[in-house]
Scaffold this active site. Structure first.
Site, PDB file in Angstrom:
ATOM      1  N   PRO A 138       0.791  -1.234   0.000  1.00  0.00           N
ATOM      2  CA  PRO A 138       0.000   0.000   0.000  1.00  0.00           C
ATOM      3  C   PRO A 138       0.826   1.288   0.000  1.00  0.00           C
ATOM      4  CG  PRO A 138       0.036  -0.919   2.191  1.00  0.00           C
ATOM      5  CD  PRO A 138       0.776  -1.892   1.306  1.00  0.00           C
ATOM      6  N   CYS A 139       1.466   1.554  -1.123  1.00  0.00           N
ATOM      7  CA  CYS A 139       2.305   2.750  -1.237  1.00  0.00           C
ATOM      8  C   CYS A 139       1.480   4.030  -1.080  1.00  0.00           C
ATOM      9  CB  CYS A 139       3.054   2.740  -2.570  1.00  0.00           C
ATOM     10  SG  CYS A 139       2.019   2.508  -4.015  1.00  0.00           S
TER      11      CYS A 139
END
Length: 180
Positions: A138-139
């Site tokens: 989950p950048c």
């Protein structure tokens, strides 16, 4: 690692793609303006791999991504990923990013400190910009200093990042200016 196959699937953001190999998910492609462009991005990054029905483990990943993007606080850390194609540094960044729960954020500096020093913040940002498995890694939950969104390389850029964070209920203390 070259993926075996890919599949397309619908989310609240649009149609995404997912590619997999023997050891796990190797790529997630966030929606492009149309299916042809999404497929073209997959081909550009992974060559001429066939589109195929997803096996059960990949369907589990798809279901989790769909639920998360629909606003459910789903934990995707159980999804096997194959990060053999990335550097050790990138793998370290992605491993830390995967620990950030929905609705929460860390800064590039937070991750850099965990990897050995805040001076690595720029490198953390660059690694996240090359993230082959967005949402599962989950950048979008990693922010710049001062709660600013920083960059986002998916179609729609920072607006897409802010939309994902809003869906997850994350508080981002940022109002875009006329020039953002």
């Amino acid at each position: 690692m070259t993926p075996h196959s890919y599949a397309m699937f619908d989310t609240a953001l649009g149609r995404c793609g997912i590619a997999w190999g023997d050891r796990g998910i190797v790529a997630v492609q966030l929606p492009q303006p149309n299916d042809a462009q999404t497929r073209a991005r997959i081909a550009q990054r992974h060559g001429d791999i066939p589109e195929a029905p997803p096996p059960a483990d990949v369907q589990h990943a798809i279901d989790g991504i769909v639920a998360l993007i629909a606003g459910e606080p789903v934990d995707l850390t159980d999804i096997p990923v194959d990060l053999d194609a990335v550097s050790d540094f990138q793998r370290g960044v992605y491993d830390i990013a995967r620990t950030i729960p929905p609705g929460r954020t860390l800064s590039y500096g937070d991750i850099a400190k965990r990897l050995g020093g805040v001076e690595l913040s720029r490198e953390v940002g660059q690694a996240l910009g090359r993230n082959p498995i967005p949402i599962i890694v989950p950048c979008h939950r990693v922010l710049a200093a001062g709660g600013k969104p920083g960059g986002f390389s998916a179609n729609g850029g920072v607006a897409t990042k802010l939309k994902l964070l809003a869906i997850e209920g994350a508080v981002v203390n940022y109002t875009p200016s006329l020039f953002d």
